[in-house]
Design an enzyme around this catalytic site. Sequence first.
Site, PDB file in Angstrom:
ATOM      1  N   GLU A 246       3.175   2.118   0.413  1.00 39.93           N
ATOM      2  CA  GLU A 246       4.017   3.296   0.145  1.00 39.93           C
ATOM      3  C   GLU A 246       5.147   2.817  -0.748  1.00 39.93           C
ATOM      4  OE1 GLU A 246       3.202   6.272   0.888  1.00 39.93           O
ATOM      5  OE2 GLU A 246       1.441   5.597   1.970  1.00 39.93           O
ATOM      6  N   CYS A 280      12.719   7.721  -1.456  1.00 43.19           N
ATOM      7  CA  CYS A 280      11.547   7.484  -2.324  1.00 43.19           C
ATOM      8  C   CYS A 280      11.081   8.782  -2.972  1.00 43.19           C
ATOM      9  CB  CYS A 280      10.429   6.828  -1.536  1.00 43.19           C
ATOM     10  SG  CYS A 280       9.952   7.747  -0.063  1.00 43.19           S
TER      11      CYS A 280
HETATM   12  P1  NAD Z   1      11.387  -4.318  -1.503  1.00 48.34           P
HETATM   13  O1  NAD Z   1      10.022  -4.237  -2.083  1.00 48.34           O
HETATM   14  O2  NAD Z   1      12.382  -5.184  -2.162  1.00 48.34           O
HETATM   15  O3  NAD Z   1      11.301  -4.845   0.020  1.00 48.34           O
HETATM   16  C1  NAD Z   1      10.509  -4.187   0.978  1.00 48.34           C
HETATM   17  C2  NAD Z   1      10.125  -5.182   2.059  1.00 48.34           C
HETATM   18  O4  NAD Z   1       9.224  -6.149   1.522  1.00 48.34           O
HETATM   19  C3  NAD Z   1      11.310  -5.985   2.611  1.00 48.34           C
HETATM   20  O5  NAD Z   1      11.165  -6.099   4.003  1.00 48.34           O
HETATM   21  C4  NAD Z   1      11.143  -7.337   1.941  1.00 48.34           C
HETATM   22  O6  NAD Z   1      11.701  -8.411   2.650  1.00 48.34           O
HETATM   23  C5  NAD Z   1       9.629  -7.456   1.905  1.00 48.34           C
HETATM   24  N1  NAD Z   1       9.104  -8.410   0.921  1.00 48.34           N
HETATM   25  C6  NAD Z   1       9.667  -8.857  -0.220  1.00 48.34           C
HETATM   26  N2  NAD Z   1       8.821  -9.710  -0.853  1.00 48.34           N
HETATM   27  C7  NAD Z   1       7.698  -9.782  -0.105  1.00 48.34           C
HETATM   28  C8  NAD Z   1       6.452 -10.462  -0.243  1.00 48.34           C
HETATM   29  N3  NAD Z   1       6.188 -11.240  -1.286  1.00 48.34           N
HETATM   30  N4  NAD Z   1       5.512 -10.296   0.705  1.00 48.34           N
HETATM   31  C9  NAD Z   1       5.745  -9.477   1.773  1.00 48.34           C
HETATM   32  N5  NAD Z   1       6.902  -8.806   1.963  1.00 48.34           N
HETATM   33  C10 NAD Z   1       7.863  -8.952   1.029  1.00 48.34           C
HETATM   34  O7  NAD Z   1      11.889  -2.826  -1.368  1.00 48.34           O
HETATM   35  P2  NAD Z   1      13.352  -2.316  -0.951  1.00 48.34           P
HETATM   36  O8  NAD Z   1      14.278  -2.563  -2.085  1.00 48.34           O
HETATM   37  O9  NAD Z   1      13.688  -2.816   0.399  1.00 48.34           O
HETATM   38  O10 NAD Z   1      13.083  -0.735  -0.802  1.00 48.34           O
HETATM   39  C11 NAD Z   1      13.284   0.217  -1.804  1.00 48.34           C
HETATM   40  C12 NAD Z   1      11.958   0.644  -2.395  1.00 48.34           C
HETATM   41  O11 NAD Z   1      11.115   1.175  -1.378  1.00 48.34           O
HETATM   42  C13 NAD Z   1      12.125   1.744  -3.421  1.00 48.34           C
HETATM   43  O12 NAD Z   1      11.308   1.473  -4.528  1.00 48.34           O
HETATM   44  C14 NAD Z   1      11.616   2.977  -2.690  1.00 48.34           C
HETATM   45  O13 NAD Z   1      11.136   3.993  -3.532  1.00 48.34           O
HETATM   46  C15 NAD Z   1      10.544   2.396  -1.843  1.00 48.34           C
HETATM   47  N6  NAD Z   1      10.246   3.281  -0.717  1.00 48.34           N
HETATM   48  C16 NAD Z   1       9.049   3.932  -0.692  1.00 48.34           C
HETATM   49  C17 NAD Z   1       8.765   4.809   0.334  1.00 48.34           C
HETATM   50  C18 NAD Z   1       7.448   5.535   0.409  1.00 48.34           C
HETATM   51  O14 NAD Z   1       7.132   6.010   1.482  1.00 48.34           O
HETATM   52  N7  NAD Z   1       6.698   5.651  -0.674  1.00 48.34           N
HETATM   53  C19 NAD Z   1       9.703   5.028   1.344  1.00 48.34           C
HETATM   54  C20 NAD Z   1      10.909   4.352   1.280  1.00 48.34           C
HETATM   55  C21 NAD Z   1      11.170   3.479   0.249  1.00 48.34           C
END
Ligand code: NAD
Length: 510
Positions: A246, A280
């Site tokens: 997502e 999002c």
């Molecule tokens: P991010 O991708 O930086 O981090 C998300 C999670 O992934 C964190 O827990 C992080 O520690 C983890 N992570 C980072 N690198 C990783 C790896 N290599 N392997 C596994 N896990 C890893 O995202 P963010 O900045 O925390 O969140 C914001 C983003 O999330 C925005 O782009 C937003 O649109 C999106 N979002 C999407 C939805 C949806 O339902 N489509 C909902 C909420 C937020």
Amino acid sequence: MALFEAIPSETGRRRYRVKSPVTLESIGEFESATAEEVREAVARARKAQREWATRSFEERAEVLWRLVDAFVERQDEIADLVVQETGKPRNEAISMEVMAPCIQISHYAKHAARYLKTRKRRASGLMRFTKKVTLVYQPLGVVGLITPWNGPVVLAANPLAQALMAGNAVVHKPSEVTPLSALLLKELTEQAGLPENLYQVVQGDGETGAALIEADVDKVSFTGSVATGRKVGEACGRRLIPVTLELGGKDAMIVCGDADLDRAADGAVRGSYFNTGHYCCGTERVYVPEAIYEPFVEKVVEQARGLKQSDRGEGDVGAVFWDKQMDIIEEHMSDARERGARVLVGGERDRTLSGYFFPPTVVVDVDHEMDLMQKETFGPIVAIQKVKDEEEAIELANDSDYGLSGNVWTRDLERGGRIAERLATGSVSVNDISVTYGIPEAPFGGVKASGVGQVNGEVGIRGYCHAHPVITDTARKAQGGYPYTAESAERLRKAVKTLFGNRWLRRLIV
Ligand code: NAD
């Protein structure tokens, strides 16, 4: 000043300090779990899951109902923590992080048994005479849950409720920048009497998230950015485990010529400013036909000017979550200005407030080439582009790398439906901001770079299961078939011709 910083650790583990975006004061420190600790958590979860999978839906639901009780009882504590950790207004902390989880957890407690009950299917064709099909929804085992910072409770509690009702255990790696909400959620599950190790939290950064995927989990439920989603998808692909991704969005709003302009202006403001734009499915692009452009912009400006921000917890629009997001918002704004956009409201970081505050902003004269209309900004900005007509709006809306959600505004609901069908997005709202995630019956998920797979409702909860068909042969004697002979091949050949060479018959038998 960084809101999240690495600090020295005596244990050799990666240690971090987290600060409030409102006060900029430290609210906690934590250490990342090691890869070994993550593996141990998954092993414990696997053991606990075996027993949990034997429990009836009623027994599992009973725990979830008690979890809802815990949310209600401790809602002030949850809201306080979320406000402190994320800087969102109290109203949004309650609606998004208390009310929404209560709706979702209750939904699965009530409906999971119906979504996942064992089903009998009728085999078609000639098979119907000898084969009985039973579809059993088996739990997958241990789910690795990786979540972002913008909805630290809801984005964990919702998949958790689904995974648990489907008979799985969950190991959760919350965002490193909102580690405290996950610990509170864990406390709530303990208060609800969830058996030990069915929900565990491993704190850490991206490396810890990557370790979780490698730690023998059976599925990954990931919510976060496109860049990380690609890495997660690749890692799951290598491990051949299912994953839902997502990811980010760049939702478009299309205002039709016949729209109720007061209602549409309210929608633009709410859609763009909700959760400080850190949503999002936030509205990031607004397309308005020239015939109604002026009055629409006027109404949006009037509404935006009426909104307040406060570093004392009483504002309408909250703090920008952290310095990294502030940088992106400021970069997109300066790119827009350099390319000729005009700022009608806000537009510059408000340094009179203590934390990271960017005011509710209205920008016009934007065009399709600007970062503001191309990349995910995730800030409190209504960016309005004038278009010739709705056709141009649809074309521009679809010309995006993203495809999460979107919204259409019109008095003619059939017309709204027709436009919605033409949008290349995971979902669409008509005369509302995007609320798909909040409606458990609606499958939620993005297309294009916005994600892979759908979550929520029947489709979502079944994603935490293997749909296991059991085929029982009801014939009275062995089917046989050997030895193959020229005659048996000829009989088969004739059967194909008889059954499928006749257009009427082939429709009848399948
Ligand atoms: P991010 O991708 O930086 O981090 C998300 C999670 O992934 C964190 O827990 C992080 O520690 C983890 N992570 C980072 N690198 C990783 C790896 N290599 N392997 C596994 N896990 C890893 O995202 P963010 O900045 O925390 O969140 C914001 C983003 O999330 C925005 O782009 C937003 O649109 C999106 N979002 C999407 C939805 C949806 O339902 N489509 C909902 C909420 C937020």
